[in-house]
Design a protein around this motif. Sequence first.
Motif, PDB file in Angstrom:
ATOM      1  N   UNK A 125       5.884 -14.817   7.068  1.00 40.13           N
ATOM      2  CA  UNK A 125       5.419 -13.641   6.772  1.00 40.13           C
ATOM      3  C   UNK A 125       5.923 -12.392   7.254  1.00 40.13           C
ATOM      4  N   UNK A 126       6.519 -11.544   6.337  1.00 44.44           N
ATOM      5  CA  UNK A 126       7.272 -10.369   6.894  1.00 44.44           C
ATOM      6  C   UNK A 126       6.585  -9.022   6.439  1.00 44.44           C
ATOM      7  N   UNK A 127       7.294  -7.947   6.797  1.00 43.87           N
ATOM      8  CA  UNK A 127       6.486  -6.776   6.349  1.00 43.87           C
ATOM      9  C   UNK A 127       7.840  -5.908   6.098  1.00 43.87           C
ATOM     10  N   UNK A 128       7.930  -5.126   4.897  1.00 40.19           N
ATOM     11  CA  UNK A 128       9.093  -4.221   4.844  1.00 40.19           C
ATOM     12  C   UNK A 128       8.398  -2.851   4.129  1.00 40.19           C
ATOM     13  N   UNK A 129       9.235  -2.228   3.632  1.00 39.54           N
ATOM     14  CA  UNK A 129       8.794  -0.646   3.068  1.00 39.54           C
ATOM     15  C   UNK A 129       8.468  -1.430   1.574  1.00 39.54           C
ATOM     16  N   UNK A 180      -2.215  -3.126  17.915  1.00 41.83           N
ATOM     17  CA  UNK A 180      -2.388  -2.100  16.980  1.00 41.83           C
ATOM     18  C   UNK A 180      -1.670  -0.880  17.167  1.00 41.83           C
ATOM     19  N   UNK A 181      -1.098  -0.436  15.997  1.00 38.83           N
ATOM     20  CA  UNK A 181      -0.678   1.093  16.131  1.00 38.83           C
ATOM     21  C   UNK A 181      -1.515   2.071  16.469  1.00 38.83           C
ATOM     22  N   UNK A 182      -1.109   3.118  16.929  1.00 36.70           N
ATOM     23  CA  UNK A 182      -1.832   4.484  17.227  1.00 36.70           C
ATOM     24  C   UNK A 182      -2.776   4.733  16.083  1.00 36.70           C
ATOM     25  N   UNK A 183      -2.334   5.040  14.987  1.00 40.83           N
ATOM     26  CA  UNK A 183      -3.238   5.545  14.170  1.00 40.83           C
ATOM     27  C   UNK A 183      -4.246   4.688  13.649  1.00 40.83           C
ATOM     28  N   UNK A 184      -4.171   3.155  13.757  1.00 41.73           N
ATOM     29  CA  UNK A 184      -4.980   2.077  13.608  1.00 41.73           C
ATOM     30  C   UNK A 184      -6.182   2.251  14.725  1.00 41.73           C
ATOM     31  N   UNK A 242       4.656   3.174   1.619  1.00 43.94           N
ATOM     32  CA  UNK A 242       4.031   2.379   2.461  1.00 43.94           C
ATOM     33  C   UNK A 242       4.555   0.947   3.098  1.00 43.94           C
ATOM     34  N   UNK A 243       3.677   0.083   3.433  1.00 44.66           N
ATOM     35  CA  UNK A 243       4.020  -1.067   4.038  1.00 44.66           C
ATOM     36  C   UNK A 243       3.540  -2.330   2.966  1.00 44.66           C
ATOM     37  N   UNK A 244       4.570  -3.313   2.876  1.00 49.03           N
ATOM     38  CA  UNK A 244       4.532  -4.243   1.922  1.00 49.03           C
ATOM     39  C   UNK A 244       4.532  -5.558   2.573  1.00 49.03           C
ATOM     40  N   UNK A 245       3.489  -6.384   2.835  1.00 47.07           N
ATOM     41  CA  UNK A 245       3.634  -7.602   3.329  1.00 47.07           C
ATOM     42  C   UNK A 245       3.921  -8.688   2.314  1.00 47.07           C
ATOM     43  N   UNK A 246       5.169  -9.435   2.964  1.00 52.01           N
ATOM     44  CA  UNK A 246       5.384 -10.598   1.879  1.00 52.01           C
ATOM     45  C   UNK A 246       5.344 -11.817   2.438  1.00 52.01           C
ATOM     46  N   UNK A 276       0.899  -1.167   0.083  1.00 52.65           N
ATOM     47  CA  UNK A 276      -0.082  -0.141   0.131  1.00 52.65           C
ATOM     48  C   UNK A 276       0.702   1.337  -0.168  1.00 52.65           C
ATOM     49  N   UNK A 277       0.274   2.423  -0.409  1.00 49.58           N
ATOM     50  CA  UNK A 277       1.051   3.676  -0.123  1.00 49.58           C
ATOM     51  C   UNK A 277       0.620   4.537   0.947  1.00 49.58           C
ATOM     52  N   UNK A 278       0.461   3.876   2.385  1.00 46.51           N
ATOM     53  CA  UNK A 278       0.237   4.425   3.423  1.00 46.51           C
ATOM     54  C   UNK A 278       1.553   4.924   4.006  1.00 46.51           C
ATOM     55  N   UNK A 279       1.386   5.171   5.305  1.00 47.58           N
ATOM     56  CA  UNK A 279       2.396   5.698   6.146  1.00 47.58           C
ATOM     57  C   UNK A 279       3.532   4.535   6.535  1.00 47.58           C
ATOM     58  N   UNK A 280       3.217   3.397   6.181  1.00 46.58           N
ATOM     59  CA  UNK A 280       4.195   2.155   6.601  1.00 46.58           C
ATOM     60  C   UNK A 280       4.093   2.046   7.802  1.00 46.58           C
ATOM     61  N   UNK A 281       5.044   0.945   8.320  1.00 44.76           N
ATOM     62  CA  UNK A 281       5.501   0.495   9.477  1.00 44.76           C
ATOM     63  C   UNK A 281       6.687   0.901  10.020  1.00 44.76           C
TER      64      UNK A 281
END
Length: 474
Positions: A455-459, A425-429, A464-468, A406-411
């Motif tokens: 399952x990992x997460x990267x930029x 959950x992160x604060x914005x969620x 945004x965030x990209x879950x792989x 996605x093109x959000x704020x990322x993690x």
Amino acid sequence: MRSVRAKAALGATAVVAVALVLAGAAVLLVLRAYLSDQAELQAEVTAREVAAQVAREGDTASGTLTIPSTDDRPVQVVDEDGRVVAVSDELERISGTGASGVKPEPLPPGEDDDDGDREDQDADDPERGEVSAKEPRFVKGAATVDGDSADYVFAAVEATTGAGRTVTVYAGAPLTVEQDAVGSVREAMLIGLPPLLVVVASVTWLVTRRALKPVEDIRAEMAAITASEDLTRRVPEPATGDEVARLAATTNETLAALEASVERQRRFVADASHELRSPIASLRTQLEVGEAHPELLDVPGAVADTVRLQQLAADLLLLARLDAGEQPGRTRLDLSALVREEASQRAGDRVPAAVDVPDGVEVAGSHGQLARVLGNLLDNAQRHARASVEVSVRREGDFAVLSVADDGTGVPDDERERIFERFVRLDDARSRDEGGAGLGLAIARDVARRHGGTLTVERSPAGGAQFVLRLPAL
């Protein structure tokens, strides 16, 4: 015999007893063989000395022989006809030599003249008899010399007298030394063996008790932990560095893992109760208001709360099944087709997902659980995306790779592992009403692991965030 100490002491004592018995038997056999060889050597020396003198001096006129002093060793000389022709002094009884006579027997009538002629010939003939070069024979028997009876080993040596007669000289050596020595050693072993075994058993008992004391301490502490249900306690770890110390360390690691698991379970129950309380309270309020004022009943809100409760209950049930070790099915499925199917059912999402999937990327697993993973990843991307969500499938070596970006704020980097924890959950969620209960990513990672993947997460390229998701490909 339930005690390890008793078993160890008994086993060690039995082993030592068998070893000592075998060693004692070997010593007795070697000692007996050595003393027997010495007795045979003495008998052979005496027999050859007597045989040499018999061959040198020849027969007497009566046909008997004269033998030298033999130091109380029994000697018997027998001719070819089995007639005793000479014995040692004070020999009273003899057995084992083949002839039991202890008195010389003269030649039968008619043989004396011949012997006399031989003696006359021997007087003019310088040649004498000879001793046989053959190895002596050894036989065991008994003899009585001057009133003393004993067992003897007899050496049999053949000799030829000057008269041409062949005689056999039997000379004995006593076996008393062998018997006394073997008997003394055997008696000493029989007397010393029981005290030695008692010492071995006692030492083994004490050493085993000392060695097993840390084990008993560990058992006692584990019993106390079980009784108190206090998982913060730990068993003592001895500083010996041996197997017991490693057992204590492993036990403490197990206790720490169990404590963490119980704490995680408690936190899970508390978080689940908290998440369930809010929609239940909201639903109850709406129903109570609707009961009192039907015109004010918010049916869509009640339905939304019910759906939220249903989803949360389904998530909790799936987590419980995963925690119980339920293994996914091994159905062969097309990951590309799964992505297209899921994307087609989400045409009304806030941000439509762009799908880029080739054909023929297949994996083995549960269709329902993998669809749940993809759905959770798409839900997460929808909550955080600004304008784009991209889903792609590709093959990398032996793995099938599914990416949701996605093109959000990322993690943030320091949050990339924590977001996979349950109810996190992160604060914005949390600021969004649709933020969910924080179970979607935890479920997705657990399912990935159950399928042998990660399952990992990267930029993402869009920032945004990209879950792989990586799964073993077929």
